[in-house]
Design an enzyme around this catalytic site. Structure first.
Site, PDB file in Angstrom:
ATOM      1  N   SER A  12       0.829  -1.224   0.000  1.00  0.00           N
ATOM      2  CA  SER A  12       0.000   0.000   0.000  1.00  0.00           C
ATOM      3  C   SER A  12       0.852   1.257   0.000  1.00  0.00           C
ATOM      4  O   SER A  12       0.649   2.179   0.788  1.00  0.00           O
ATOM      5  CB  SER A  12      -0.979  -0.004   1.181  1.00  0.00           C
ATOM      6  OG  SER A  12      -1.877  -1.088   1.077  1.00  0.00           O
ATOM      7  N   HIS A  13       1.807   1.286  -0.916  1.00  0.00           N
ATOM      8  CA  HIS A  13       2.699   2.431  -1.077  1.00  0.00           C
ATOM      9  C   HIS A  13       2.471   3.091  -2.441  1.00  0.00           C
ATOM     10  O   HIS A  13       3.408   3.450  -3.141  1.00  0.00           O
ATOM     11  CB  HIS A  13       4.158   1.995  -0.929  1.00  0.00           C
ATOM     12  CG  HIS A  13       4.498   1.473   0.424  1.00  0.00           C
ATOM     13  ND1 HIS A  13       5.697   0.835   0.705  1.00  0.00           N
ATOM     14  CD2 HIS A  13       3.814   1.482   1.586  1.00  0.00           C
ATOM     15  CE1 HIS A  13       5.718   0.474   1.980  1.00  0.00           C
ATOM     16  NE2 HIS A  13       4.585   0.866   2.534  1.00  0.00           N
ATOM     17  N   SER A  14       1.215   3.273  -2.817  1.00  0.00           N
ATOM     18  CA  SER A  14       0.862   3.782  -4.141  1.00  0.00           C
ATOM     19  C   SER A  14       1.171   5.270  -4.270  1.00  0.00           C
ATOM     20  O   SER A  14       0.886   6.049  -3.360  1.00  0.00           O
ATOM     21  CB  SER A  14      -0.633   3.560  -4.392  1.00  0.00           C
ATOM     22  OG  SER A  14      -0.988   2.210  -4.181  1.00  0.00           O
TER      23      SER A  14
END
Length: 593
Positions: A524-526
């Site tokens: 979840s490092h978008s």
């Protein structure tokens, strides 16, 4: 059809995630007379245990969770036909209220690599210090000690903390350092610090420390449960925001649209997924994308929704000794471990770069990438390796049928600078409903799977030498063929430090490849989908965060990052917020000292 105009504010934020809270909170503190409104689709997070209690972080990832959005990507042949799932924060405070509180910071050179005036590391480092209160050790020159965001070692460390570091500094032949978040050190084993208040044991998030702490300010407003549809323009000047009640947060509310006006500025801050979608619904984007959705184009900006970047995460669980302290015990209600509630289960790490021997063992497909990007940049890590003191299965697989009373530990590793990139756009279904057209790009470049393959082998060698090791969880490892030296099984204890490494055959490597394509996921490092680059280079915003082709509209969140960053992205989201607050204060003539 006319829509009711509810009221007018000076500044309206379309989205209420991490960066929005930082910017709004700073601006409200700089000038309390500013009328500021945050519109957030998710719900409030104020003092809710799922958001403030570190040990409850995993609950936000439950399949029924409404505090995150599970963005579903298009099926990809690179992932064996799988449709990847990418969660993103969906609440006031966004990712800062649902993440795993891992404190990492990108090397300073990452920001210099952006090549954007006003965003050089010499300008940003003072802001990195301004935002944090580093409670781990005093007098560190790159850390801050008076900021709102607390950083500590958390509660009681788990039992595998020392084991991972001991094996790393002996078998893996790397050094140890107390601090590898000094913006340059990597390839060194160290403790893993946390975004946890060392005094209260609570999560240190942007909502509580920038917005909720200003409840005394009558001009700072947060409207939760409000889904932004589009930006309202007059002669290409942003003058307001159209929104509805969010159907998830407010399923029984009237879904008719309302408008709120902004006299000074509209700021889109809805993240790597939400921000490009709002722009496209507002007529800003590529002509073909807008045409298929029946949206009249206001500005031709083909970079909107492109340049999607992420990190690639692999989670591989192992059996652990019964007597070792893990966070698994918390879920069993072990009362003696209540002091561990201020804990995320990740106590140690290494920002890993391969040495010469490891490079030779890796596939030749990685060599050009190594030479072009990593070789002469010793501050750039290829991946982060960490032990997680709990059973953790990938998003693509349900938890295996394993005894709930056993202890587990999970090898957690993720690569930091993948070559592959994707895209995020809006689309419509046959019945006219909006849906997301999301291409993750995961593993599209053949070099990207190589460090994941090696990471499986190296972390397995590290874990099988740790004192708490009791074997693999076979259902969650590659299904190696019978007779292979790599077959996974339960064990009575670790191997010796000087034991030979497992030798993998070509067939074994094919099994690992298929396994990784089945389970690799996002941490979840978008970021990157409204990139801060020149317009001619598919940029969306300029160095002052202004959207090209219109006025009075800025974007401030992780979507502006033009390149990936070598760290968990919470630190960068906070940093973008601090810099954006300065820029906006300067634009408005407000003193921000």
């Amino acid at each position: 059809m006319s829509r009711p105009i509810l009221s007018e504010f000076d500044i309206v934020f379309a989205g209420g995630g991490t960066t929005a809270c930082v910017v709004a909170g700073r601006l409200a503190a700089y000038d309390p007379s500013l009328r500021i409104l945050i519109l957030e689709a998710g719900q409030h997070t104020l003092n809710k245990p799922i958001h403030v209690q570190p040990s409850q972080a995993l609950l936000n990832q439950a399949p029924t969770s409404t505090t995150v959005t599970f963005n579903i990507g298009n099926p990809s042949p690179r992932l064996n036909g799988r449709a990847p799932i990418v969660p993103s924060g969906r609440c006031v405070g966004g990712g800062s209220c649902v993440n795993f509180m891992v404190y990492t910071r990108a090397p300073a050179s990452d920001y210099d690599d952006w090549g954007v005036d006003g965003w050089e590391s010499e300008i940003l480092i003072p802001l990195m210090k301004k935002l944090e209160k580093y409670e781990v050790q005093p007098d560190c020159p790159t850390h801050g000690y008076d900021g709102p965001i607390k950083v500590s070692s958390g509660g009681r460390r788990t039992g595998i903390f020392n084991e991972f570091i001991q094996v790393g500094t002996t078998y893996h032949k790397r050094h140890y350092a107390d601090d590898t978040e000094d913006l340059e050190t990597c390839n060194t084993y160290s403790p893993s610090q946390k975004y946890i208040d060392g005094t209260t044991g609570r999560r240190s998030d942007a909502a509580h420390h920038y917005v909720y702490n200003q409840a005394h300010n009558p001009n700072l407003h947060v409207w939760d449960g409000k889904r932004v549809k589009r930006i309202i323009f007059e002669d290409k000047r942003a003058v307001g925001v159209e929104f509805t009640s969010d159907p998830v947060s407010c399923p029984d509310a009237n879904q008719s649209s309302s408008i709120v006006r902004a006299s000074k500025l509209v700021i889109i801050s809805a993240g790597a997924f939400g921000s490009p979608a709002i722009l496209e619904r507002s007529g800003i984007g590529a002509g073909a994308i807008l045409k298929r959705c029946g949206i009249e184009q206001l500005v031709n900006l083909p970079g909107v929704g492109e340049n999607y970047r992420d990190h690639y995460l692999v989670l591989v669980p192992y059996l652990a000794a019964d007597e070792i302290i893990t966070t698994e015990a918390l879920s069993r209600g072990n009362s003696i471990l209540q002091e561990s509630l201020a804990q995320n289960g990740i106590d140690s790490k290494i920002k890993w770069r391969p040495d010469d021997e490891e490079l030779k063992a890796m596939s030749p497909a990685f060599q050009p990438r190594w030479k072009e990007f990593f070789q002469d940049r010793p501050d750039k890590a290829v991946a982060v390796f960490s032990p997680f003191a709990q059973y953790f299965s990938p998003l693509s697989r349900p938890r295996s049928s394993i005894p709930p009373t056993r202890n587990y530990m999970t090898a957690c590793y993720y690569t930091l600078y993948p070559v592959s990139a994707g895209s995020v756009h809006i689309n419509v279904t046959e019945d006219g409903k909006e849906r997301m057209d999301f291409n993750t790009g995961f593993l599209d470049d053949p070099s990207d799977i190589v460090p994941l393959n090696f990471g499986y082998k190296k972390t397995r060698e590290i874990f099988r030498r740790m004192a708490s090791y009791r074997g693999e969880v076979p259902a969650d490892h590659p299904n190696f063929p019978e007779g292979s030296a790599a077959v996974c099984r339960e064990a009575s204890g670790p191997v010796e430090l000087d034991a030979p490494d497992i030798i993998y055959t070509a067939e074994d490597d094919e099994v690992i490849d298929r396994f990784l394509r089945d389970i690799v996921q996002t941490p979840s490092h978008s970021l990157g989908t409204c990139a801060m680059k020149p317009e001619a280079d598919h940029g969306v915003v300029d160095a002052r965060l202004n959207v090209y082709g219109v006025s009075n509209l800025k974007v401030a969140d992780l979507s502006i990052s033009p390149l990936n960053v070598g760290a968990n992205t919470y630190s960068t989201a906070l940093l973008i917020g601090e810099r954006a607050a300065m820029i906006i204060a300067e634009d408005l003539g407000i003193n921000c000292i």
